[in-house]
Design a protein around this motif. Structure first.
Motif, PDB file in Angstrom:
ATOM      1  N   LEU A 148      30.193  -6.102 -11.374  1.00 29.88           N
ATOM      2  CA  LEU A 148      29.478  -5.105 -10.581  1.00 29.88           C
ATOM      3  C   LEU A 148      30.288  -3.815 -10.492  1.00 29.88           C
ATOM      4  O   LEU A 148      29.722  -2.712 -10.564  1.00 29.88           O
ATOM      5  N   GLU A 183      23.387 -20.607 -13.962  1.00 33.98           N
ATOM      6  CA  GLU A 183      24.516 -20.000 -13.241  1.00 33.98           C
ATOM      7  C   GLU A 183      24.836 -18.626 -13.823  1.00 33.98           C
ATOM      8  O   GLU A 183      24.990 -17.640 -13.077  1.00 33.98           O
ATOM      9  N   ASN A 218      21.708 -16.189 -13.320  1.00 34.54           N
ATOM     10  CA  ASN A 218      21.600 -15.681 -11.942  1.00 34.54           C
ATOM     11  C   ASN A 218      22.691 -14.656 -11.652  1.00 34.54           C
ATOM     12  O   ASN A 218      22.459 -13.682 -10.913  1.00 34.54           O
ATOM     13  N   ARG A 219      23.864 -14.854 -12.227  1.00 30.39           N
ATOM     14  CA  ARG A 219      24.934 -13.866 -12.066  1.00 30.39           C
ATOM     15  C   ARG A 219      24.532 -12.550 -12.718  1.00 30.39           C
ATOM     16  O   ARG A 219      24.741 -11.462 -12.150  1.00 30.39           O
ATOM     17  N   TYR A 220      23.981 -12.637 -13.916  1.00 27.17           N
ATOM     18  CA  TYR A 220      23.490 -11.455 -14.632  1.00 27.17           C
ATOM     19  C   TYR A 220      22.495 -10.691 -13.756  1.00 27.17           C
ATOM     20  O   TYR A 220      22.607  -9.466 -13.578  1.00 27.17           O
ATOM     21  N   LYS A 221      21.533 -11.383 -13.191  1.00 24.96           N
ATOM     22  CA  LYS A 221      20.514 -10.739 -12.357  1.00 24.96           C
ATOM     23  C   LYS A 221      21.120 -10.160 -11.083  1.00 24.96           C
ATOM     24  O   LYS A 221      20.750  -9.058 -10.660  1.00 24.96           O
ATOM     25  N   ARG A 222      22.031 -10.899 -10.486  1.00 31.48           N
ATOM     26  CA  ARG A 222      22.633 -10.452  -9.229  1.00 31.48           C
ATOM     27  C   ARG A 222      23.373  -9.131  -9.411  1.00 31.48           C
ATOM     28  O   ARG A 222      23.249  -8.215  -8.587  1.00 31.48           O
ATOM     29  N   ILE A 223      24.113  -8.997 -10.515  1.00 28.42           N
ATOM     30  CA  ILE A 223      24.868  -7.767 -10.760  1.00 28.42           C
ATOM     31  C   ILE A 223      23.919  -6.590 -10.983  1.00 28.42           C
ATOM     32  O   ILE A 223      24.086  -5.512 -10.396  1.00 28.42           O
ATOM     33  N   ARG A 240      20.893  -6.287 -10.061  1.00 27.31           N
ATOM     34  CA  ARG A 240      20.110  -5.996  -8.855  1.00 27.31           C
ATOM     35  C   ARG A 240      20.925  -5.159  -7.865  1.00 27.31           C
ATOM     36  O   ARG A 240      20.374  -4.305  -7.159  1.00 27.31           O
ATOM     37  N   LYS A 241      22.229  -5.378  -7.820  1.00 31.25           N
ATOM     38  CA  LYS A 241      23.072  -4.716  -6.825  1.00 31.25           C
ATOM     39  C   LYS A 241      23.642  -3.378  -7.292  1.00 31.25           C
ATOM     40  O   LYS A 241      24.059  -2.573  -6.455  1.00 31.25           O
ATOM     41  N   GLU A 291      12.683  -9.390 -15.830  1.00 34.57           N
ATOM     42  CA  GLU A 291      12.228 -10.665 -15.273  1.00 34.57           C
ATOM     43  C   GLU A 291      10.759 -10.909 -15.588  1.00 34.57           C
ATOM     44  O   GLU A 291      10.352 -12.040 -15.876  1.00 34.57           O
TER      45      GLU A 291
END
Length: 330
Positions: A71, A96, A99-104, A106-107, A120
């Motif tokens: 991030l 795992e 979801n990390r890829y998406k979380r970064i 997204r933020k 998505e």
């Protein structure tokens, strides 16, 4: 100075020797990232083209590596262009990593192309296929299956309703035919065994469709677009597990024009209902009921972060793609 980050790391589809010789001087810096000049993956070649064009326009260009980007790295960018995308993350490390890829993304404060929401939408094939149906586009009859909570009876009812003897099941977050399965002389036991196998492999959503004998006979018509304009098209068939390609000149003109007209309208709908895309590939396949080459071709899938070997580009290379990206960042 604005910074553009490019998300790479696929290690797929090396550029040709001809491309290397033509762009040799602008590719040398890739050695700093451990890339051999004998094998330059397509996404690293796109990175090199972005560096060449972007720096001339005053942008700072930095690589982000999909396997371990952070991030903090993303937040040092004003824009992020995704070549390495969610499916690669899933292949690398399951949900795992995905979801990390998406979380970064997204933020991050950076503007992401294409947006995570759009990524998505396309990765979750059931979403875009339902959208196609709602907008009146032809698709193959499709049953959407949640692997963790499926009802075998309703699946078999769908198969019986459409009188399917042979079926195809393919996973969301699948690529390069990974998880793709043809089931001939379909039975409830064969379906159940396959679904249990896919559950063990970590997949959550699947699509069940008819296995079309005509699919490979007529091939897929793949149309590639940059900035809403068709850059090139080609036909792909399969022989002995290898792709066989024909240039657009070999495609029936009436068929190609119909596919291009449908794709153009679809891109306009997506731009209106979702977002304007830098690039998209719209693929067509045949045939639901018979051999009529135009009427029964349907949209098979779309890709908004497609693998684009430069050999398919009809000499364009990656120049038009990067020009369009830079327009979005200006």
């Amino acid at each position: 100075m604005k910074t553009i980050g490019i998300l790479i790391g696929s290690e797929d589809e090396a550029v040709s020797k001809k491309y290397y010789q033509k762009n040799k001087s602008s590719l040398q810096f890739l050695k700093e990232y451990g890339i051999s000049m004998n094998y330059i993956p397509y996404d690293y070649a796109i990175f090199a083209e972005l560096k060449k064009q972007g720096e001339k326009k005053g942008f700072n260009i930095v690589p982000l590596f999909g396997q371990d980007f952070t991030l903090d790295e993303c937040n040092q960018c004003d824009y992020i262009f995704c070549i390495f995308e969610g499916v690669y993350s899933f292949i690398e490390g399951g949900y795992e990593h995905y979801n990390r890829y998406k979380r970064i993304l997204r933020k991050t404060d950076a503007k992401v192309f294409p947006s995570l929401e759009m990524q998505e939408f396309v990765v979750n094939k059931h979403q875009y296929m339902k959208y196609f149906q709602k907008k009146g586009y032809d698709i193959a009859p499709t049953k959407f299956i949640k692997v963790n909570n499926y009802n075998l009876k309703t699946i078999m009812s769908f198969i019986e309703k459409h009188q399917l003897k042979n079926i195809v099941i393919k996973p969301e977050l699948g690529a390069f035919k990974k998880g793709f399965q043809i089931i001939k002389n379909v039975s409830s036991k064969k379906v159940d065994d396959y679904l249990k196998k896919m559950k063990k492999q970590g997949y959550r959503n699947l699509l069940l469709q008819p296995f079309l004998e005509e699919f490979n006979k007529f091939g897929e018509i793949k149309t590639y677009w940059v900035g809403g304009k068709n850059l090139y098209s080609y036909k792909q068939q399969w022989k002995d597990g290898e792709g066989v390609f024909q240039p657009q000149e070999k495609i029936d003109k009436q068929l190609l024009n119909k596919c291009l007209s449908t794709a153009r309208k679809l891109i306009q709908d997506i731009s209106k209902d979702h977002e304007e895309l830098i690039q998209i590939r719209v693929d067509f396949a045949c045939c639901v009921n018979n051999d009529n080459h135009c009427r029964d071709f349907f949209i098979n899938e779309i890709e908004i972060c497609p693998t684009i070997p430069e050999q398919e580009s009809r000499g364009h290379g990656y120049t038009p793609l990067i020009r369009e990206l830079l327009k979005k960042c200006t």
